[in-house]
Design a protein around this motif. Structure first.
Motif, PDB file in Angstrom:
ATOM      1  N   ALA A  52       0.831  -1.201   0.000  1.00 17.20           N
ATOM      2  CA  ALA A  52       0.000   0.000   0.000  1.00 17.20           C
ATOM      3  C   ALA A  52       0.866   1.251   0.000  1.00 17.20           C
ATOM      4  CB  ALA A  52      -0.930  -0.008   1.217  1.00 17.20           C
ATOM      5  N   ALA A  53       1.892   1.269   0.832  1.00 16.07           N
ATOM      6  CA  ALA A  53       2.784   2.423   0.898  1.00 16.07           C
ATOM      7  C   ALA A  53       3.494   2.642  -0.435  1.00 16.07           C
ATOM      8  CB  ALA A  53       3.801   2.234   2.021  1.00 16.07           C
ATOM      9  N   ALA A  54       3.868   1.541  -1.097  1.00 18.29           N
ATOM     10  CA  ALA A  54       4.589   1.641  -2.372  1.00 18.29           C
ATOM     11  C   ALA A  54       3.727   2.227  -3.481  1.00 18.29           C
ATOM     12  CB  ALA A  54       5.107   0.268  -2.787  1.00 18.29           C
ATOM     13  N   SER A  55       2.412   2.204  -3.301  1.00 19.21           N
ATOM     14  CA  SER A  55       1.531   2.816  -4.302  1.00 19.21           C
ATOM     15  C   SER A  55       1.458   4.332  -4.120  1.00 19.21           C
ATOM     16  CB  SER A  55       0.121   2.219  -4.195  1.00 19.21           C
ATOM     17  OG  SER A  55      -0.541   2.656  -3.025  1.00 19.21           O
ATOM     18  N   LEU A  56       2.017   4.831  -3.003  1.00 22.46           N
ATOM     19  CA  LEU A  56       1.972   6.260  -2.696  1.00 22.46           C
ATOM     20  C   LEU A  56       3.328   6.939  -2.821  1.00 22.46           C
ATOM     21  CD1 LEU A  56      -0.295   5.984   0.471  1.00 22.46           C
ATOM     22  CD2 LEU A  56      -0.984   6.907  -1.756  1.00 22.46           C
ATOM     23  N   ILE A  57       4.397   6.213  -2.501  1.00 26.76           N
ATOM     24  CA  ILE A  57       5.754   6.766  -2.558  1.00 26.76           C
ATOM     25  C   ILE A  57       6.716   5.689  -3.034  1.00 26.76           C
ATOM     26  CG2 ILE A  57       5.350   8.408  -0.657  1.00 26.76           C
ATOM     27  CD1 ILE A  57       7.116   6.476   1.088  1.00 26.76           C
ATOM     28  N   LEU A  59       9.411   3.531  -1.892  1.00 21.84           N
ATOM     29  CA  LEU A  59       9.778   3.117  -0.537  1.00 21.84           C
ATOM     30  C   LEU A  59      11.239   3.421  -0.208  1.00 21.84           C
ATOM     31  CD1 LEU A  59       7.858  -0.243  -0.024  1.00 21.84           C
ATOM     32  CD2 LEU A  59       7.197   2.079   0.610  1.00 21.84           C
ATOM     33  N   LYS A  60      12.085   3.489  -1.223  1.00 16.89           N
ATOM     34  CA  LYS A  60      13.487   3.815  -0.963  1.00 16.89           C
ATOM     35  C   LYS A  60      13.651   5.255  -0.489  1.00 16.89           C
ATOM     36  CE  LYS A  60      15.479   0.416  -4.143  1.00 16.89           C
ATOM     37  NZ  LYS A  60      16.343   0.207  -5.342  1.00 16.89           N
ATOM     38  N   GLN A  61      12.607   6.078  -0.681  1.00 17.35           N
ATOM     39  CA  GLN A  61      12.654   7.469  -0.249  1.00 17.35           C
ATOM     40  C   GLN A  61      12.069   7.668   1.156  1.00 17.35           C
ATOM     41  OE1 GLN A  61      14.340   9.653  -2.155  1.00 17.35           O
ATOM     42  NE2 GLN A  61      14.693   7.831  -3.432  1.00 17.35           N
ATOM     43  N   LEU A  62      11.513   6.617   1.734  1.00 21.16           N
ATOM     44  CA  LEU A  62      10.979   6.727   3.096  1.00 21.16           C
ATOM     45  C   LEU A  62      12.093   7.168   4.038  1.00 21.16           C
ATOM     46  CD1 LEU A  62       8.530   6.247   4.984  1.00 21.16           C
ATOM     47  CD2 LEU A  62       9.378   3.900   5.297  1.00 21.16           C
ATOM     48  N   ARG A  63      11.846   8.250   4.776  1.00 18.82           N
ATOM     49  CA  ARG A  63      12.909   8.847   5.592  1.00 18.82           C
ATOM     50  C   ARG A  63      12.739   8.642   7.085  1.00 18.82           C
ATOM     51  NH1 ARG A  63      16.336   9.909   8.278  1.00 18.82           N
ATOM     52  NH2 ARG A  63      17.766  11.688   8.345  1.00 18.82           N
ATOM     53  N   TRP A  64      11.487   8.644   7.566  1.00 17.58           N
ATOM     54  CA  TRP A  64      11.241   8.549   8.999  1.00 17.58           C
ATOM     55  C   TRP A  64      10.230   7.442   9.301  1.00 17.58           C
ATOM     56  CZ3 TRP A  64      14.647  11.455  11.453  1.00 17.58           C
ATOM     57  CH2 TRP A  64      15.100  12.623  10.857  1.00 17.58           C
ATOM     58  N   ILE A  65      10.490   6.701  10.381  1.00 18.44           N
ATOM     59  CA  ILE A  65       9.545   5.692  10.862  1.00 18.44           C
ATOM     60  C   ILE A  65       9.379   5.921  12.360  1.00 18.44           C
ATOM     61  CG2 ILE A  65       9.032   3.243  11.103  1.00 18.44           C
ATOM     62  CD1 ILE A  65      11.056   2.724   8.829  1.00 18.44           C
ATOM     63  N   SER A  66       8.154   6.181  12.772  1.00 16.21           N
ATOM     64  CA  SER A  66       7.930   6.500  14.174  1.00 16.21           C
ATOM     65  C   SER A  66       6.814   5.632  14.755  1.00 16.21           C
ATOM     66  CB  SER A  66       7.596   7.987  14.337  1.00 16.21           C
ATOM     67  OG  SER A  66       7.600   8.358  15.701  1.00 16.21           O
ATOM     68  N   TYR A  67       6.762   5.589  16.076  1.00 13.00           N
ATOM     69  CA  TYR A  67       5.751   4.793  16.774  1.00 13.00           C
ATOM     70  C   TYR A  67       5.665   5.279  18.215  1.00 13.00           C
ATOM     71  CZ  TYR A  67       9.989   2.295  18.236  1.00 13.00           C
ATOM     72  OH  TYR A  67      11.237   1.987  18.727  1.00 13.00           O
ATOM     73  N   SER A  68       4.576   4.892  18.882  1.00  9.39           N
ATOM     74  CA  SER A  68       4.332   5.377  20.240  1.00  9.39           C
ATOM     75  C   SER A  68       5.138   4.629  21.301  1.00  9.39           C
ATOM     76  CB  SER A  68       2.838   5.255  20.577  1.00  9.39           C
ATOM     77  OG  SER A  68       2.600   5.457  21.953  1.00  9.39           O
ATOM     78  N   LEU A  82      13.055  -0.909   7.760  1.00  8.53           N
ATOM     79  CA  LEU A  82      14.418  -0.373   7.670  1.00  8.53           C
ATOM     80  C   LEU A  82      15.217  -1.065   6.570  1.00  8.53           C
ATOM     81  CD1 LEU A  82      15.339  -0.008  11.459  1.00  8.53           C
ATOM     82  CD2 LEU A  82      14.844   1.851   9.829  1.00  8.53           C
ATOM     83  N   THR A  83      14.926  -2.333   6.335  1.00  7.26           N
ATOM     84  CA  THR A  83      15.615  -3.085   5.291  1.00  7.26           C
ATOM     85  C   THR A  83      15.195  -2.622   3.903  1.00  7.26           C
ATOM     86  OG1 THR A  83      15.839  -5.030   6.719  1.00  7.26           O
ATOM     87  CG2 THR A  83      16.023  -5.393   4.347  1.00  7.26           C
ATOM     88  N   ILE A  84      13.899  -2.401   3.727  1.00  5.62           N
ATOM     89  CA  ILE A  84      13.389  -2.027   2.403  1.00  5.62           C
ATOM     90  C   ILE A  84      13.605  -0.541   2.110  1.00  5.62           C
ATOM     91  CG2 ILE A  84      10.991  -1.366   2.962  1.00  5.62           C
ATOM     92  CD1 ILE A  84      10.101  -3.176   0.655  1.00  5.62           C
ATOM     93  N   ALA A  85      13.860   0.242   3.154  1.00 11.79           N
ATOM     94  CA  ALA A  85      14.053   1.690   2.997  1.00 11.79           C
ATOM     95  C   ALA A  85      15.405   2.077   3.596  1.00 11.79           C
ATOM     96  CB  ALA A  85      12.927   2.449   3.686  1.00 11.79           C
ATOM     97  N   PRO A  86      16.478   1.992   2.808  1.00 12.44           N
ATOM     98  CA  PRO A  86      17.828   2.183   3.339  1.00 12.44           C
ATOM     99  C   PRO A  86      18.106   3.572   3.898  1.00 12.44           C
ATOM    100  CG  PRO A  86      17.848   2.051   0.933  1.00 12.44           C
ATOM    101  CD  PRO A  86      16.484   1.653   1.373  1.00 12.44           C
ATOM    102  N   GLN A  87      17.323   4.579   3.516  1.00  5.21           N
ATOM    103  CA  GLN A  87      17.528   5.930   4.035  1.00  5.21           C
ATOM    104  C   GLN A  87      16.729   6.201   5.305  1.00  5.21           C
ATOM    105  OE1 GLN A  87      17.947   9.321   1.142  1.00  5.21           O
ATOM    106  NE2 GLN A  87      16.855   7.923  -0.221  1.00  5.21           N
TER     107      GLN A  87
END
Length: 235
Positions: A52-57, A59-68, A82-87
């Motif tokens: 789903a995310a790959a249909s929007l961006i 994935l290699k450009q994903l920069r931030w991953i956050s959680y509570s 983190l593996t699929i998005a090296p940046q």
């Protein structure tokens, strides 16, 4: 693939309904100069969420991953992302990094309470909220440009419900909290600090509440949080 709905400008709700649990798992992708993902989803759902995310961006450009906080649906698939998005760099509160940070394959950036970072057009403030919704490492992100509060498990609703509503979430959330037969009846504690933390969130005057399980909310977020305070006081 997960269902995709834009709940705020360039904020996409990625949702998968689990018949086993009886509620939705929602992750939120913020499309910006430096895209951000809030909630990784559990490992078992990584393939669906990532498609789903790959249909929007890209994935290699994903920069931030956050959680509570440290929980399987919050960050269970972090290493897969983190593996699929090296940046990509994971970001969460300083307590979460201190007590659970070693599980990640790359260092997690520790955010101090009230620390702000930018993804481009959008600006995110980290709010430390120990034991709200639960866990002493808990925190939330508030996107200051469009006033979107990412609430994690707060306002949990069961069922395969609509992506976003302008109707108060309290009836559904109250049902979850008060159902003595539900394993979730005691999973959001009310402590001596809960009202103080909720008053702080109320003061942000959010326009959108991005909810992890169930419908997100658009409207007067301040009044919904005020309703929540009254519900906790009456329980």
């Amino acid at each position: 693939m997960a269902r995709i709905d834009e709940i705020e400008s360039d904020v996409f709700r990625l949702s998968i309904f689990s018949t086993e649990s009886g509620f939705q798992y929602n992750a939120f992708l913020v499309r910006d100069e430096e895209p951000l993902l809030y909630h990784t989803g559990p490992k078992l759902l990584f393939s669906q969420f990532s498609q789903a995310a790959a249909s929007l961006i890209d994935l290699k450009q994903l920069r931030w991953i956050s959680y509570s906080h440290f929980e399987s649906d919050e960050c269970g698939a972090l290493n897969e992302w983190l593996t699929i998005a090296p940046q990509a760099e994971a970001v969460t509160g300083i307590v979460g990094v201190a007590v659970n940070g070693e599980f990640a394959i790359r260092p997690i950036r520790a955010l101090q309470d009230n620390e702000v970072f930018s993804t481009g057009k959008k600006s995110f403030r980290y709010l430390r909220t120990p034991h709200l919704p639960h866990g002493w490492d808990a925190g939330m992100l508030f996107e200051e440009t469009d006033r979107t509060l990412f609430t994690s498990d707060l306002f949990h609703q069961n069922g395969d419900v609509e992506p976003i509503t302008e109707t108060s979430l309290m009836a559904r959330f109250k049902e979850v909290l008060q159902n003595s037969q539900s394993p979730f009846s005691n999973y959001i504690p009310y402590t001596s600090h809960t009202e103080q933390q909720l008053r702080r969130l109320e003061g942000l005057k959010p326009k959108t509440l991005a909810v992890m399980h169930g419908s997100s909310y658009k409207g007067d977020g301040k009044s919904v949080i005020e309703e929540l305070i009254k519900v906790f006081q009456e329980m």
